[in-house]
Motif scaffolding. Structure first.
Motif, PDB file in Angstrom:
ATOM      1  N   PHE A 187       8.229  -3.065   0.755  1.00 44.71           N
ATOM      2  CA  PHE A 187       7.025  -2.763   1.017  1.00 44.71           C
ATOM      3  C   PHE A 187       5.765  -3.940   0.745  1.00 44.71           C
ATOM      4  O   PHE A 187       4.879  -3.869   1.982  1.00 44.71           O
ATOM      5  CB  PHE A 187       6.654  -1.939  -0.442  1.00 44.71           C
ATOM      6  N   SER A 194       5.005   1.548   5.131  1.00 46.47           N
ATOM      7  CA  SER A 194       3.784   1.979   4.637  1.00 46.47           C
ATOM      8  C   SER A 194       3.668   2.310   3.017  1.00 46.47           C
ATOM      9  O   SER A 194       4.722   2.383   2.553  1.00 46.47           O
ATOM     10  CB  SER A 194       2.911   3.051   5.412  1.00 46.47           C
ATOM     11  N   GLN A 195       2.391   2.461   2.380  1.00 45.50           N
ATOM     12  CA  GLN A 195       2.420   3.017   1.215  1.00 45.50           C
ATOM     13  C   GLN A 195       2.929   4.215   1.124  1.00 45.50           C
ATOM     14  O   GLN A 195       3.452   4.785  -0.055  1.00 45.50           O
ATOM     15  CB  GLN A 195       0.820   2.710   0.368  1.00 45.50           C
ATOM     16  N   ASP A 223       5.407   5.584   2.517  1.00 44.68           N
ATOM     17  CA  ASP A 223       6.914   5.418   2.476  1.00 44.68           C
ATOM     18  C   ASP A 223       7.473   4.912   0.965  1.00 44.68           C
ATOM     19  O   ASP A 223       8.316   5.290   0.415  1.00 44.68           O
ATOM     20  CB  ASP A 223       7.319   4.405   3.393  1.00 44.68           C
ATOM     21  N   TYR A 224       6.554   3.970   0.647  1.00 44.74           N
ATOM     22  CA  TYR A 224       6.721   3.474  -0.765  1.00 44.74           C
ATOM     23  C   TYR A 224       6.816   4.545  -1.555  1.00 44.74           C
ATOM     24  O   TYR A 224       7.783   4.711  -2.629  1.00 44.74           O
ATOM     25  CB  TYR A 224       5.522   2.444  -1.135  1.00 44.74           C
ATOM     26  N   TYR A 256      -3.132  -0.473  -3.049  1.00 46.65           N
ATOM     27  CA  TYR A 256      -2.997  -0.129  -1.805  1.00 46.65           C
ATOM     28  C   TYR A 256      -3.992   1.124  -1.846  1.00 46.65           C
ATOM     29  O   TYR A 256      -4.608   1.551  -2.728  1.00 46.65           O
ATOM     30  CB  TYR A 256      -1.520   0.329  -1.099  1.00 46.65           C
ATOM     31  N   LYS A 280       0.117  -0.420   6.025  1.00 46.34           N
ATOM     32  CA  LYS A 280       1.354  -1.542   5.561  1.00 46.34           C
ATOM     33  C   LYS A 280       0.573  -2.621   4.965  1.00 46.34           C
ATOM     34  O   LYS A 280      -0.482  -3.005   4.818  1.00 46.34           O
ATOM     35  CB  LYS A 280       2.020  -2.032   6.707  1.00 46.34           C
TER      36      LYS A 280
END
Length: 143
Positions: A17, A23-24, A26-27, A50, A57
């Motif tokens: 990450f 991306s956040q 996905d994080y 974020y 990202k």
């Protein structure tokens, strides 16, 4: 309680990450849940890095400074260690000291619980022990 599987997964998710691989959003999907207090403490801190309204990202305006990259590297090193998380439960523990807080006693207790400059390690001895035995480089030979 150390949840080795969750810690290893969290360390990898953090590394990817913060290097801008996803991306956040996905994080948030990939970061593991666990009863291991270190997992929750680090996740709670990462949220502050974020924008949770627009997908991005950790690149460009969100790219970490070299100083913050060193902090994240220390978090990853902690996750790869076998040290218990010894800090009291507080919001955003990786972002201290807070200048203003309504919970002064809780904040004071937190800051007095260990050596904050090596958080999430509780003290310099555990930090130095982890540094002297790097899990990610174990078994490699210098070229």
């Amino acid at each position: 309680m150390i949840d080795r599987e969750a810690r290893d997964s969290a360390a990898e998710v953090l590394r990817q990450f913060f290097s801008g691989r996803f991306s956040q959003f996905d994080y948030e999907e990939k970061f593991p849940g666990s009863k291991d207090a270190a997992i929750g403490a680090i996740d709670h801190t990462v949220w502050c890095f974020y924008d949770d309204f627009r997908e991005h990202k950790m690149t460009g305006e969100f790219k970490l400074t070299p100083e913050l990259r060193r902090l994240v590297a220390r978090w990853v090193m902690f996750l790869h260690s076998d040290f218990e998380y010894g800090w009291p439960n507080v919001s955003y523990p990786g972002l201290r000291p807070l200048e203003r807080t309504f919970f002064r006693k809780k904040e004071k207790r937190f800051m007095e619980s260990g050596e904050y400059e090596v958080w999430p390690f509780i003290d310099t001895d555990s930090y130095e022990a982890a540094k002297s035995n790097p899990v990610l480089l174990a078994g490699t030979e210098a070229v």
